[in-house]
Design an enzyme around this catalytic site. Sequence first.
Site, short mmCIF file in Angstrom:
data_model
loop_
_atom_site.label_atom_id
_atom_site.label_comp_id
_atom_site.label_asym_id
_atom_site.label_seq_id
_atom_site.Cartn_x
_atom_site.Cartn_y
_atom_site.Cartn_z
N GLU A 1 0.89 -1.21 0.03
CA GLU A 1 -0.09 0.14 -0.08
C GLU A 1 0.90 1.30 0.22
OE1 GLU A 1 -4.16 -0.94 2.22
OE2 GLU A 1 -2.70 -0.20 3.37
N CYS A 2 0.69 2.18 -0.88
CA CYS A 2 1.37 3.35 -0.88
C CYS A 2 2.64 3.27 -1.02
CB CYS A 2 0.90 4.22 0.10
SG CYS A 2 1.22 6.14 -0.31
N GLY A 3 3.31 3.43 -0.14
CA GLY A 3 5.16 3.37 0.15
C GLY A 3 5.54 1.91 -0.20
N THR B 1 -1.14 -0.86 -4.41
CA THR B 1 -1.92 0.28 -4.76
C THR B 1 -1.26 1.52 -4.07
OG1 THR B 1 -3.34 0.02 -3.16
CG2 THR B 1 -4.04 -1.16 -5.01
#
Length: 435
Positions: A326-328, A427
């Site tokens: 997720e993200c990072g 994502t």
Amino acid sequence: MTARAFIVGAARSGSGKTSVAIGLMRALARRGLAVRGAKSGPDYIDPGFHAAATGAPGVNLDSWAMPPAFLGHLAAAQAEAEVLVIESAMGLFDGVPAAPGRSGAAADLARAWGVPVLLVLDVSGQSQTVAAIARGFASHDPGVRIAGVVLNQVASERHERLCRAAVEALGLPVVGAVHRNPDMALPERHLGLVQAREHAALEAFIERLAEVMARSIDLDAVLALARPLDAAGSAGAALPPPGQRIALADDAAFAFVYPHVLGHWRAAGAEILRFSPLADEAPDPSCDACWLPGGYPELHAGRLAAAGRFLAGLRRFAATGSVHGECGGFMVLGRAIEDAGGVTHPMAGLLGQVTSYAQRRMNLGYRQARLIGAAPIGPAGARIRGHEFHYSRVTEPGDDPPLAELADGEGRPLGVSGARRGNVTGTFFHAIAME
């Protein structure tokens, strides 16, 4: 046990809500009360401070991202205490246009459960005008009760006297006045406050906040305005555990996991094995899923690129087990990260994108996702609510199929997002709950 609850709200971010909330949590806990904290909205940072202040896990209560039954379930579980302090995100009424009670604002919680609001008003640069602001809050929504006011950033005894008299003339009790104190400031960075785990001398800082609040606020009056929280629901919208044994990246670069997500995974019988990529640790090969949360990998990109055991172990794991970022975490699964200085660092290469912090663009807001393909966060076709908050830009998208179709908090389409390749998915949006 059902906690007496109150919401710490304000007119805007930066009014001192977090300092007041943390200080009150610890000050009340020092009286021997069982205290818990909660944060409205999608915030990873403050629940960590709440947990440190109370000694009990924090939780997010997000009326937009969480269906009402799930929201009630989490609130009821957190109310297994004597006092529950709910900290508002941004301003008390700030949310997105949505169905009644689903805006994401802390006011939704006050209205749904009859929780009174302790209003923190930053009075710097004003005196009697604070009464006009307080009057507006008191009359704006008849379903939201302002039960008391705390004056913050008070400059002097005379300043306090003027502000207090103006507010109390409205019939609103002023339960405290916090004078200006630079030692109370929480350190910040580009994505918000520094994490509790990174705060130097955290315990001493929280104790200092508790001393200030105990001296500045009438704790008995605060307890008197709190009311029992009457909430109930079910866990049906919780994100399913991605596996039976989950390898969870957990260090200063990977720390953004919602407490309610981990709590549900454990309640469902999953075992969570933490590892630190920054310490060059690899996911345990006995696990069947690996989760790379968001965090601040851009601040540690050089160390992550040099963490050979971590990267090799992650690649081996992905050959047989599912991996989600997720993200990072999504950024680290890609080919490379360009840091703020323009230096490019190679990453895992399990997905094809390259991201950059040198070419910054703010991405912020609620997200509605429909999964195009199956992922650890849900099956193909599943609808998930979450949020996005980052400054990175995809400079090379790669050629992996997208993971989800996205819309913003008001339902406006944003196109496809994320990527999937074999057992690996990722994502930029952080999943909170199923629709």
